[in-house]
Structure formats: structure tokens, C-alpha cells
Design an enzyme around this catalytic site. Sequence first.
Site, PDB file in Angstrom:
ATOM      1  N   ALA A 111       4.841 -13.052   1.763  1.00  0.00           N
ATOM      2  CA  ALA A 111       3.536 -13.678   1.968  1.00  0.00           C
ATOM      3  C   ALA A 111       3.618 -15.251   1.542  1.00  0.00           C
ATOM      4  CB  ALA A 111       2.340 -12.755   1.536  1.00  0.00           C
ATOM      5  N   ASP A 145       2.385  -7.575  -9.766  1.00  0.00           N
ATOM      6  CA  ASP A 145       2.767  -6.934  -8.328  1.00  0.00           C
ATOM      7  C   ASP A 145       3.976  -6.047  -8.614  1.00  0.00           C
ATOM      8  OD1 ASP A 145       2.676  -6.246  -5.688  1.00  0.00           O
ATOM      9  OD2 ASP A 145       3.180  -8.323  -4.982  1.00  0.00           O
TER      10      ASP A 145
END
Lengths: 324, 243
Positions: free
Chosen positions: A37, A147
Site C-alpha cells: 500500500a 503491523d
Amino acid sequence: MMNTSMNKACKVLPGTIIKGKWHGNTYRILKMLGCGATGSVYLIESSKGYAALKISENSMGITSEVNVLKRLAKVQGSCLGPSLIDVDDWFNTASGKMLPFYVMEYVKGEHFIQFIKNNGAIWIDVLILQLLSNLEELHQSGWVFGDLKPDNLIVTGPPPKIRCIDVGGTTINGRSIKEFTEFFDRGYWELGTRKAEPKYDLFAVGMIIINAVFQKRFSKKGNSKEQLMQIINSHPFLNERKQVLTKALFGSYSSALEMKQDLLHHVSNANLQRKRNVQAQSKPKRTANNRKRKKKKSKGLIETLVIMVCLAFLYSLYIFATLL
Amino acid sequence: MRKGTLKQILLLTDGCSNHGEDPIAMAALAKEHGITVNVIGILEENVIDQDAMQEIEGIAEAGGGVSQVVYAHQLSQTVQMVTRKAMTQTLQGVVNRELKHILGKSTSIEELPPEQRGEVMEVVEELGETVNLEILILVDTSASMGPKLPTVKEALFDLSISLNSRIGNNQYSLFIFPGKRSETEILLDWTPKLDSLSTIFPKLTTEGLTPTGPAIKGAIQHFKQKRSLRGMLDDEYLDEQSM
């Protein structure tokens, strides 16, 4: 998604030479390693050898990651993120845009899940213990990985060693998590906030173990606490580590070190337990089958005795001969 | 730099507006009021509606915000990402203005050498974490949105988990359009908690028209009302410009 249009500008063909605007270093693109992303990562060749280069249109995202990598470099001997080599901008004539990029160490190895697939679940404990040591170090220095997921873990080696490769989600303790992935996010499972604290990472570690065992991810259905317990109960590997997993998932561990010690303790205990279980199972049960086995066993005993006696006899002969 | 308040409109829609003022013009008006307009377009799988896409991008562009088109199942993560990105973008704009004050010429963050850019980014991140946020959510409840509403509810709930994990304060307000009697209907007035959504959402019914423009206009009014109320109570009101 809009990401696709964003990534188009960062698509760089193999063979392209990237020259930095500020530091003037040149890099030759070899191949794409990954595309997320926040940008694309390429394997590149520079005058100092191979390295990885991340390029994106998102200047803030790149800058934020560079900041994290710089901080991580200060954590002594850390195996968390890759080491940072260069930060610069490149003018892409094809799109007419100035693209920020950074160059980092190329961490070569297998992805975590692939490694477990190839080498067996036995490695899960070892690698998770390594990961917990790394996390303890990171947490001690005031950061939370954020993450944490198998896709961001690479096993290098030999000897096998776990490394984290994407620091996009790494957040200062006490702030809100920058980037996360639903399956590994306790907020998604309604088991806590998205405030960066060691417990947030430990939840993800628990989910990584579950993901590694099943090699797939689940989506939330109904009461997530019950659902996760069901998942743990459904697999012997997870069931054996139930205590550690529930404590990690429901936020009972205050540090990675605590979880590591518990897992270590549990693993060695489990081994003992297994041995005991095996012994208990081999205790005679009055069935014909077992008696046969017992007979076989005693036969084996006689055989060894005979061999030992023969050996002793031969050895005494040998000693006798040398004495003479 | 003093802590200020960021004002955002988050518009969730699935297509073209067909009633009332031009939504792009209304978004531009919101921007003039210091309110950023972000748009999330929720599409059907395998359908690319060029007009809808254009409107979605146009509203966000005019409103100084971020837009993203997604399929319903990706919604949660997107809502969170768009809001965060929009906050960073707005703060970046504020920091850019400060930079121009300090450096005297038209310097933006991107034009700084990477080392200094890193330092500026730390300031932007710190602000993003601590700044107060007022977010007005506009949900399109025209007929075609019906099946997507449960996902919208979940995504908004998820957004509140993310935002409430920040250090700064949050105020939420929720509008739907079209409303039962008027073009827009207020479902939730300013509140720090979005939890009450779960009781309101199941009762929603969907109507025919899509008055996106009037909805944005209504949102701007709502922000202004809040401002004047606050102004009476407390004269040290800080808005984005005063940071």
C-alpha cells in the site's frame, strides 16, 4: 482501489538506473520484490553490491519509514528492520514526477509461512522465541512494531533466524497504531484498542502462531473470544500451547520477555509431559496384542544380553592376548 | 505551535448525486470554511461507473481531502486509512504554511532535503496524534445503499476504535441523506462516542434520491453552529488556522 493508480507511477522496469537528486548515488533495478500500500520494493545493484530499494509517491509514508529505520539502527544488535543505506529523491522522466525512495539492506531468506511449510511446525516455537526476544528489545527502546504478520517476517540463515522487513507500522509507545492487518489486529477482534503498547504486538504474535499452524486466516464471526478459543481447541499444536496463547490474545502478558519465558517453560514441560505420556502408554495393558509386544521386547533384551556377553568375552580374550 | 482542531467531513456514497446543489461546489465551499471533505466510494463488485468515480474524485479534490473507491468488504480498513491520510495531508498543509513563514519562500516539505524532511515528518506525526478531531460522517442512504449499510456500520465502528486510540480528543456527528422528511437528517449530534451507532443503524430505511450536494451544505452548517455555540461559551476557540 486507488492504490493501483498510485503504484503505476512507481512501476520501474528492470534495468532502469535510479540516480539520487541529493546524494547522487546510482542504483540499477534488477527485479520487483514486493508491492504494498505504501510503495514498491525492488532488488537493486549498486557499487556496494545488492540492496533493496523502496520507492513511492507517498513522500510522507517514505519519510516516516525512514525515521523508524534510523531509530531502529540505534537499538544495538537488533534484528528488527533492515539497516538503512540511503535516502533520496529520483526524477522519473516517464511520469514527470519526483519520487522519494530509500535504500536498505536486502534481507534474503524464506517467508515465515513458507519456511514452516518446508521445515515443519517444530520450527514455530524456535522462531517465535526469537521473535519475542527481538520484540522485547524493540519495546524496551519505546517502540511497538504494529503491523506484525507473517508476510513481514523473513527467515534468514542458516542458522535460521527471524527478521522483520516492513517497518511501516512501527509506532512510538502510547500513540495509535499506524498500520495494521485485520487478522493480526486486536481492534478487529474487539479484544482491545489500537493504542501502541507491547500487548498489541503480543496479540499479533499469538495470531501468527495460529496462522502458521492452519496456514490460513479466518474472519470474525460472533463472539470473537469464543471463536478464538474454539480455533485453539481444534488443533493439538495450539491446544498444547493454550495457556500461552490465551494469555497473549487476552492481554495477560505485560512484556514480550514474560511471554518468551512462559513459552520456553511450556515447551520444555510439554516435552517432558510427552515423554511421560509415551511411557504411560507403553505400560502393559492386559491385551493379547500387548503381551505379544512384551514378548518381543523381552526377546530383544535377551538378544542384547547375548551380544554383551560375547563382546565381554572377546574383549577379555583381547586383554589376555596383549598381556601375554 | 498550539494544539488545534481538525475538521473533516467523511462522505460514504455509492454513486452519482441527482438532487440539489452541485456537490463539488459544496465541497469547495467546505474547504473555504477550513473543513476537509473526504470521500469513500462503495462500489458493486465488477462494476466500473466512470461518472460515479469522477464525482467521487472531484468532491475530494475540491474539498482538499482524500478519496478512495472500494468494494464493500474492504471498507473497514479503507475508512481508517482515508481518515488518517486526510489528517496527515491537512496537517502537512498547515506545516507547509508555517515553513513558508519561516523560510520566506515557497518551500514545501517535499522540496526539503531528506534529512530535514524527516524532522518535519516527526512534527506532523506528533500533531496527528495529539490534535483534536471533529469528524462529521455523511452516509448515503439512497435505495442502492441498502445492502451495504451493515458493512458501513461496522466500518464506522472500526474507525472509532482507531481514532479513540489516539491521544487527542474526537467528536463525531452522523448525518444521513436523504432523510425521512428533509434532504439530510441528523442521526447523531456531536459526541465523543460512536457506540450509539449500533442502536440507530438497524432502524435505517433507504430512500430514492441522492442529494449529495445539499448534504455537504448541511454538514458545513452543522460545523458553523458548533463553532458559534463554542464561541459563546469560550472565546479562546482554536481552529485549524490558528495552529
